[in-house]
Design an enzyme around this catalytic site. Structure first.
Site, PDB file in Angstrom:
ATOM      1  N   LYS A  17       2.719  -6.141 -22.649  1.00 26.33           N
ATOM      2  CA  LYS A  17       2.937  -4.883 -21.957  1.00 26.33           C
ATOM      3  C   LYS A  17       2.257  -3.757 -22.722  1.00 26.33           C
ATOM      4  O   LYS A  17       2.103  -3.813 -23.942  1.00 26.33           O
ATOM      5  CB  LYS A  17       4.437  -4.597 -21.834  1.00 26.33           C
ATOM      6  CG  LYS A  17       5.174  -5.553 -20.912  1.00 26.33           C
ATOM      7  CD  LYS A  17       6.643  -5.184 -20.818  1.00 26.33           C
ATOM      8  CE  LYS A  17       7.387  -6.135 -19.891  1.00 26.33           C
ATOM      9  NZ  LYS A  17       8.841  -5.799 -19.789  1.00 26.33           N
ATOM     10  N   CYS A  82     -12.875  -1.449 -13.942  1.00 26.81           N
ATOM     11  CA  CYS A  82     -12.117  -2.697 -14.069  1.00 26.81           C
ATOM     12  C   CYS A  82     -12.985  -3.946 -14.133  1.00 26.81           C
ATOM     13  O   CYS A  82     -12.483  -5.034 -14.424  1.00 26.81           O
ATOM     14  CB  CYS A  82     -11.117  -2.811 -12.920  1.00 26.81           C
ATOM     15  SG  CYS A  82      -9.842  -1.533 -12.955  1.00 26.81           S
ATOM     16  N   ARG A 202      10.532  -0.456  -6.178  1.00 29.12           N
ATOM     17  CA  ARG A 202      10.200   0.922  -5.788  1.00 29.12           C
ATOM     18  C   ARG A 202       8.894   0.993  -4.997  1.00 29.12           C
ATOM     19  O   ARG A 202       7.891   0.402  -5.371  1.00 29.12           O
ATOM     20  CB  ARG A 202      10.098   1.784  -7.047  1.00 29.12           C
ATOM     21  CG  ARG A 202       9.669   3.226  -6.832  1.00 29.12           C
ATOM     22  CD  ARG A 202       9.839   4.026  -8.099  1.00 29.12           C
ATOM     23  NE  ARG A 202       9.131   3.442  -9.230  1.00 29.12           N
ATOM     24  CZ  ARG A 202       7.884   3.762  -9.577  1.00 29.12           C
ATOM     25  NH1 ARG A 202       7.205   4.641  -8.866  1.00 29.12           N
ATOM     26  NH2 ARG A 202       7.320   3.201 -10.638  1.00 29.12           N
ATOM     27  N   CYS A 213       1.907  -4.330  -7.696  1.00 30.49           N
ATOM     28  CA  CYS A 213       0.863  -3.636  -8.456  1.00 30.49           C
ATOM     29  C   CYS A 213       0.741  -4.258  -9.836  1.00 30.49           C
ATOM     30  O   CYS A 213       1.742  -4.610 -10.456  1.00 30.49           O
ATOM     31  CB  CYS A 213       1.219  -2.154  -8.612  1.00 30.49           C
ATOM     32  SG  CYS A 213       1.653  -1.302  -7.075  1.00 30.49           S
ATOM     33  N   CYS A 214      -0.480  -4.380 -10.339  1.00 25.62           N
ATOM     34  CA  CYS A 214      -0.657  -4.946 -11.673  1.00 25.62           C
ATOM     35  C   CYS A 214      -0.143  -3.968 -12.716  1.00 25.62           C
ATOM     36  O   CYS A 214      -0.211  -2.755 -12.535  1.00 25.62           O
ATOM     37  CB  CYS A 214      -2.124  -5.280 -11.922  1.00 25.62           C
ATOM     38  SG  CYS A 214      -3.215  -3.842 -11.955  1.00 25.62           S
TER      39      CYS A 214
END
Length: 395
Positions: A17, A82, A202, A213-214
């Site tokens: 993370k 990306c 959410r 979402c990544c």
């Protein structure tokens, strides 16, 4: 292409993370050492290196590679949003294929924080024309702009409107990728999720919820590419070759108001077409693929843009389980960006590592049976799309 380039070695560290990793130079050095060891070469054998990242100062590539050694070789830092990692691989492959060098290294890393903010707000933003297209169709969303989710959520909205599908179908992609990631020790999120849990998270924008979402992530991955002649001379592993590769950027169609084209549909289709033609391998031949699932709606559209299923049929492709084990093609056996994580500069090279392991039969519980070819797709808005076809030597 000459089909003279092989991936001799890959390396990758477990993703984490954002905000919980070692520094980028430590991560990058670790991935590099792994790739060199896997290839059976030393840093002194590498004649050029290309390093992808976007959140870092200039020459961060040198800082990382200097932890491994200082050989005086050319080091080029690559920032292509990306698709930075795959752009680094594109340049490394090109250097070897051209005969300029025999050995090249591609490294990608990212040390991210939980809250990513743009720099240089006083300057024109590279994506401002993309934002105008979305706002021209759907207007200004309530609250702050939801980052990249604005583009990919809008594409999901348009697809729902155009084909009348149930937007809940997108959540199945997160469920699939979490299930795949359960077998990947490198992935950030390995716990399973249900469709209900995904939809209950959410709301971000349009059909996208948080779990679609990544996540911001940190990590590093690397690949050593060499010529076949060099591999033979040195007795290196040469069982995975790059059969074809293409990098394309936007055309006017991106900005004509179609949301799926805004997020790279035409770029992906064009790059895929080049790769299929150069390699002689079609989408029907592919049994395993790593694609750029930064959001569920993007993976959904990639199925169509890359040719796995005709336009307008991705819903059936998903609901029939055609993108997982037992289906037509196993898409993102690693868990993809959504579950494995998306440390931006590392993503393309992590995809490369996964597919090399698949072709070698070294993917453990993620292994797809009967793999002779593998397809990689990596996309950056702004924009650049890289598609790569790998092939088992002799296949």
């Amino acid at each position: 292409m000459s089909e003279n380039v092989v991936v001799a070695g890959v390396g990758m560290i477990p993703f984490t993370k954002a905000g919980r990793s070692e520094s980028y130079d430590v991560m990058g050095a670790k991935a590099t050492r792994q790739a060199l060891a896997d290839a059976g070469v030393d840093l002194a054998d590498v004649q050029q290196a290309y390093v992808g990242y976007i959140y870092g100062d200039s020459t961060a590539g040198q800082k990382a590679l200097y932890q491994v050694g200082k050989t005086g070789m050319p080091i080029v830092n690559v920032n292509n949003n990306c698709s930075s990692g795959s752009s680094a691989l594109f340049l490394a492959r090109q250097a070897v294929e051209s005969g300029t060098v025999d050995v090249a290294l591609a490294l990608g890393f990212e040390q991210m924080e939980p809250d990513v903010e743009g720099r240089w707000p006083e300057r024109p933003h590279p994506l401002e024309d993309f934002v105008k297209v979305v706002l021209g169709k759907y207007g200004m969303p309530e609250g702050p702009l939801p980052g990249a989710a604005l583009f990919f959520g809008a594409a999901g909205n348009q697809y729902v409107e155009e084909y009348g599908i149930d937007p809940k179908v997108f959540a199945n992609i997160t469920v699939k990728n979490r299930r795949h990631a359960a077998n990947n020790p490198y992935a950030v999120f390995r716990d399973p999720l249900t469709v209900e849990e995904v939809l209950g998270s959410r709301t971000i924008y349009g059909p996208l919820t948080k779990f679609q979402c990544c996540p911001p992530s940190s990590g590093a991955a690397a690949a050593v590419v060499v010529s076949k002649e060099y591999a033979k001379k040195r007795g290196l592993r040469a069982d995975v070759e790059i059969a074809a590769q293409a990098l394309v950027t936007d055309t006017p169609s991106t900005f004509e108001g179609d949301m799926k084209r805004l997020i790279g549909f035409d770029m992906t289709a064009a790059a895929s077409k080049q790769v299929y033609e150069k390699s002689g391998i079609g989408p029907e031949d592919v049994r395993v693929a790593e694609v750029h699932d930064c959001f569920t709606t993007h993976e959904f559209l990639i199925y169509e843009s890359i040719g796995f299923t005709p336009e307008g049929t991705a819903e059936k492709f998903v609901l029939d389980g055609q993108g997982t084990y037992g289906g037509q093609v196993v898409v993102n056996p690693s868990g993809g960006l959504i579950a494995k994580g998306h440390p931006i500069g590392a993503t393309g090279l992590a995809q490369c590592a996964e597919l090399v392991w698949q072709l070698r039969g070294e993917a453990g519980d993620r292994q797809v049976d009967g793999v002779n070819v593998a397809l990689q797709h990596n996309l950056g808005l702004g924009g650049a799309a890289v598609v790569t076809m790998y092939r088992k030597a002799g296949a």
